[in-house]
Design an enzyme around this catalytic site. Structure first.
Site, mmCIF file in Angstrom:
data_model
loop_
_atom_site.group_PDB
_atom_site.id
_atom_site.type_symbol
_atom_site.label_atom_id
_atom_site.label_comp_id
_atom_site.label_asym_id
_atom_site.label_seq_id
_atom_site.Cartn_x
_atom_site.Cartn_y
_atom_site.Cartn_z
ATOM 1 C CG ASP A 107 -1.851 1.117 1.309
ATOM 2 O OD1 ASP A 107 -1.896 1.913 0.360
ATOM 3 O OD2 ASP A 107 -2.561 1.255 2.323
ATOM 4 C CB VAL A 157 -8.744 -5.550 -0.891
ATOM 5 C CG1 VAL A 157 -9.097 -4.595 -2.015
ATOM 6 C CG2 VAL A 157 -7.230 -5.602 -0.697
HETATM 7 P P1 5GP Z 1 2.195 -0.624 3.653
HETATM 8 O O1 5GP Z 1 3.311 -0.520 4.623
HETATM 9 O O2 5GP Z 1 2.616 -0.978 2.246
HETATM 10 O O3 5GP Z 1 1.311 0.591 3.677
HETATM 11 O O4 5GP Z 1 1.225 -1.748 4.182
HETATM 12 C C1 5GP Z 1 1.466 -3.074 4.040
HETATM 13 C C2 5GP Z 1 0.613 -3.890 4.980
HETATM 14 O O5 5GP Z 1 -0.588 -3.209 5.332
HETATM 15 C C3 5GP Z 1 0.163 -5.154 4.295
HETATM 16 O O6 5GP Z 1 1.084 -6.194 4.482
HETATM 17 C C4 5GP Z 1 -1.177 -5.413 4.943
HETATM 18 O O7 5GP Z 1 -0.993 -6.137 6.115
HETATM 19 C C5 5GP Z 1 -1.707 -4.046 5.295
HETATM 20 N N1 5GP Z 1 -2.639 -3.530 4.258
HETATM 21 C C6 5GP Z 1 -2.419 -2.567 3.341
HETATM 22 N N2 5GP Z 1 -3.492 -2.373 2.551
HETATM 23 C C7 5GP Z 1 -4.428 -3.262 2.983
HETATM 24 C C8 5GP Z 1 -5.773 -3.581 2.546
HETATM 25 O O8 5GP Z 1 -6.351 -3.031 1.604
HETATM 26 N N3 5GP Z 1 -6.402 -4.581 3.223
HETATM 27 C C9 5GP Z 1 -5.830 -5.239 4.266
HETATM 28 N N4 5GP Z 1 -6.559 -6.178 4.851
HETATM 29 N N5 5GP Z 1 -4.572 -4.960 4.706
HETATM 30 C C10 5GP Z 1 -3.891 -3.992 4.067
#
Ligand code: 5GP
Length: 184
Positions: A107, A157
């Protein structure tokens, strides 16, 4: 668990189980080519990557080992905190190993860029990333992601390992939730 078990909690199916299976097959062929003659250490990021780790690893022909890390960057809701904590570290030494991080979703990319530098810092011979899903925001972060299953819109999601408050991880597809779920 399937769509029928979700009643009106499911808004849309974004990626079907068939799409996931086909795309992971394509990624596996690409990984096999890229790692020809090498061994790879798959590092799954708990808990969301459990499904993709199980499915991708079974499609790979490259000799591999698996290890797991648990990091936290999210609370139980839908907002990122920006803070990465190691909840469970690797059991294996990554020095000189070809590491392929297996993720469920990117994300903000904060978790991944932190994890990548952490493993590079431990002396891995190479560190690449495979993710089932990637959101648009991730494109802005300078973390090279070699294997991406699907680019998805900037929506929260669930399914195929991804949860909302620990639920829905066992959905075989990736979908979005109806707004009323968040108000429960
Ligand atoms: P980032 O550090 O890239 O923002 O987030 C990564 C982590 O956030 C992912 O491994 C996941 O656990 C959580 N995450 C990010 N977007 C989503 C989403 O749309 N749904 C869910 N369930 N978890 C998310």
């Amino acid at each position: 668990m399937d769509a029928a078990d979700m009643g009106d909690d499911l808004k849309d199916v974004l990626v079907t189980a068939e799409d996931l299976d086909r795309r992971l097959g394509e990624l596996a062929r690409q990984i096999d080519e890229d790692y020809a003659g090498k061994e790879v250490l798959l590092v799954g990021v708990l808990r969301g990557a459990v499904m993709v780790m199980a499915d991708l690893s079974r499609k790979l022909r490259t000799p591999l080992q698996m290890d797991w890390m648990a990091v936290s960057s999210y609370g139980s809701g839908t907002k990122t905190s920006g803070v990465v904590r190691i909840l469970k570290d690797l059991d294996q030494d990554v020095t000189g190993r070809h590491v392929l991080i297996v993720e469920d979703i990117i994300d903000s990319g904060l978790t991944l860029s932190w994890l990548r530098s952490n493993l590079v810092g431990r002396g891995a011979a190479s560190v690449e990333i495979a993710t089932t899903l990637r959101k648009p925001k991730a494109a802005k972060v300078a973390v090279p992601v070699k294997y991406v299953g699907f680019e998805i819109p900037d929506e929260f999601v669930v399914g195929y390992g991804l949860d909302y408050a620990e639920k829905y991880r066992n959905l075989p597809f990736v979908g979005t939730l109806s707004p009323h779920v968040y108000q429960k």
